[in-house]
Design a protein around this motif. Structure first.
Motif, PDB file in Angstrom:
ATOM      1  N   VAL A 161      -5.252   4.891   3.749  1.00 25.61           N
ATOM      2  CA  VAL A 161      -6.667   4.552   3.580  1.00 25.61           C
ATOM      3  C   VAL A 161      -6.840   3.190   2.881  1.00 25.61           C
ATOM      4  N   ARG A 162      -5.829   2.784   2.126  1.00 26.81           N
ATOM      5  CA  ARG A 162      -5.871   1.463   1.471  1.00 26.81           C
ATOM      6  C   ARG A 162      -5.899   0.339   2.505  1.00 26.81           C
TER       7      ARG A 162
ATOM      8  N   LEU B 293     -10.412   0.124  13.165  1.00 23.38           N
ATOM      9  CA  LEU B 293      -9.969   0.603  11.851  1.00 23.38           C
ATOM     10  C   LEU B 293      -9.087   1.850  11.972  1.00 23.38           C
TER      11      LEU B 293
ATOM     12  N   ARG C 246      -7.251   0.516   5.390  1.00 22.83           N
ATOM     13  CA  ARG C 246      -8.621   0.546   5.909  1.00 22.83           C
ATOM     14  C   ARG C 246      -9.573  -0.170   4.948  1.00 22.83           C
ATOM     15  N   GLU C 247      -9.453   0.139   3.656  1.00 27.05           N
ATOM     16  CA  GLU C 247     -10.332  -0.478   2.644  1.00 27.05           C
ATOM     17  C   GLU C 247     -10.118  -1.996   2.582  1.00 27.05           C
ATOM     18  N   PHE C 248      -8.854  -2.397   2.622  1.00 28.18           N
ATOM     19  CA  PHE C 248      -8.502  -3.825   2.584  1.00 28.18           C
ATOM     20  C   PHE C 248      -9.165  -4.534   3.771  1.00 28.18           C
TER      21      PHE C 248
ATOM     22  N   ARG D 205     -11.746  -3.567   5.647  1.00 22.41           N
ATOM     23  CA  ARG D 205     -13.216  -3.557   5.568  1.00 22.41           C
ATOM     24  C   ARG D 205     -13.713  -4.630   4.615  1.00 22.41           C
ATOM     25  N   ALA D 206     -13.013  -4.788   3.480  1.00 21.20           N
ATOM     26  CA  ALA D 206     -13.434  -5.769   2.475  1.00 21.20           C
ATOM     27  C   ALA D 206     -13.334  -7.195   3.013  1.00 21.20           C
TER      28      ALA D 206
ATOM     29  N   THR E 175      -0.971   4.386   0.450  1.00 17.74           N
ATOM     30  CA  THR E 175      -1.742   5.363   1.242  1.00 17.74           C
ATOM     31  C   THR E 175      -2.382   4.626   2.426  1.00 17.74           C
TER      32      THR E 175
ATOM     33  N   GLN F 130      -5.331   2.268  10.511  1.00 15.45           N
ATOM     34  CA  GLN F 130      -4.997   3.326   9.551  1.00 15.45           C
ATOM     35  C   GLN F 130      -3.893   4.240  10.100  1.00 15.45           C
TER      36      GLN F 130
ATOM     37  N   ILE G 162       0.843  -1.202   0.000  1.00 10.23           N
ATOM     38  CA  ILE G 162       0.000   0.000   0.000  1.00 10.23           C
ATOM     39  C   ILE G 162       0.877   1.250   0.000  1.00 10.23           C
TER      40      ILE G 162
END
Ligand code: ZN
Ligand code: ZN
Length: 280
Positions: A133-134, A168, A136-138, A140-141, A131, A172, A129
């Motif tokens: 936020v990536r 989260l 966090r997205e990873f 959450r998914a 950033t 992050q 990653i």
């Protein structure tokens, strides 16, 4: 309902785990065998290597499971030990192959049994990653926090695994600090059973298989643990009848005597695609 008496009824079996895997064995071992399962206190299994890779694993999975089970038995002073070992291949690509073994040792009878499975993990591999936020997205998914996430940072060839996130924001913020320090950062699923429900399910299934196996007596000498010890290849090709590499039968055996039984698989013929003559 009265429970059939097995060789392990009333016995206490030690599961060498520091993250609660004994809970994955308890139900099946109580229901099928009438045995209790407990983890030894103060056990450090990370010394045999970690799934996150921050402590490298030198032993083969079987040897690692064996060493863990032995250590647990020693701490608990129990003649009965369980240990599981998982390995994940291709953890940088989209498809991750997961091997899982469960090993059981009975020092009274001199038994050592393995149940294992090979599956495609529903969890992806890791990704680099750039950033925060990536991360966090990873997470959450994947269904964080019940499915855990690990951050790896690498600096000067030294890798550190950051684990046990529950929030989260915390994940992050850690990713942000690591990126700001100039580290390369990889986010990856946490494959440890207490942070990976899909892996816990597989271990629970293996515990169930092992309990059933321990409840199965050898038809010849009545030792417990009668079950699959090998497979027989050579299922005939449906076109030409030549032996293929496809499994034709399971071979069940006893650890105490030489008794074997052959259990044919349901398919009687193999697809010609697997035949060295029809499809060389
Ligand atoms: Zn053929
Ligand atoms: Zn036997």
């Amino acid at each position: 309902m009265t429970r059939a008496l097995t060789h392990y009824t009333g016995r206490n079996i030690t599961f060498a785990t520091m993250h609660g895997k004994e809970q994955l064995a308890r139900g099946a071992f109580r229901r099928i065998l009438g045995a209790t399962v407990a983890a030894p206190p103060g056990l450090d299994t990370d010394q045999f290597g970690t799934l996150a890779g921050d402590i490298p694993r030198i032993l083969t999975p079987r040897d690692a499971a064996h060493a863990k089970a032995r250590l647990g038995m020693q701490i608990a002073r129990s003649p009965y030990g369980l240990a599981s070992e998982g390995s994940f291949s291709g953890s940088s690509g989209p498809l991750v192959e997961q091997r899982e073994i469960l090993l059981f040792i009975d020092d009274d009878l001199g038994l050592e049994l393995i149940e294992g499975t090979l599956t495609t993990s529903p969890l992806p591999g890791g990704c680099t990653i750039t950033t925060p936020v990536r991360a966090r997205e990873f997470a959450r998914a994947l269904g964080f926090p019940s499915q855990g996430v690990v951050l790896h940072s690498a600096q000067d060839g030294h890798m550190i695994a950051h684990k046990d996130f529950t929030q989260l924001d915390e994940l992050q913020a850690t990713a942000e600090a690591l990126l700001a320090s100039g580290s390369a950062v990889i986010v990856q699923p946490d494959y440890r059973a207490h942070r990976a429900p899909s892996r816990a399910d597989i271990i629970r299934t293996l515990c169930n298989q092992m309990a059933k196996r321990l409840a199965t007596e050898c038809p010849n000498c009545h030792a417990p643990g009668f079950g699959r010890v090998d497979v027989e290849h050579g299922l005939p090709c449906s076109d030409c009848g030549a032996a293929t590499q496809v499994i034709a039968a399971d071979l069940h055996g006893c650890c105490e005597c030489s008794h074997r039984t052959r259990i044919p698989r349901t398919h009687l013929r193999a697809e010609p695609a697997w035949c060295d003559y029809c499809n060389p």
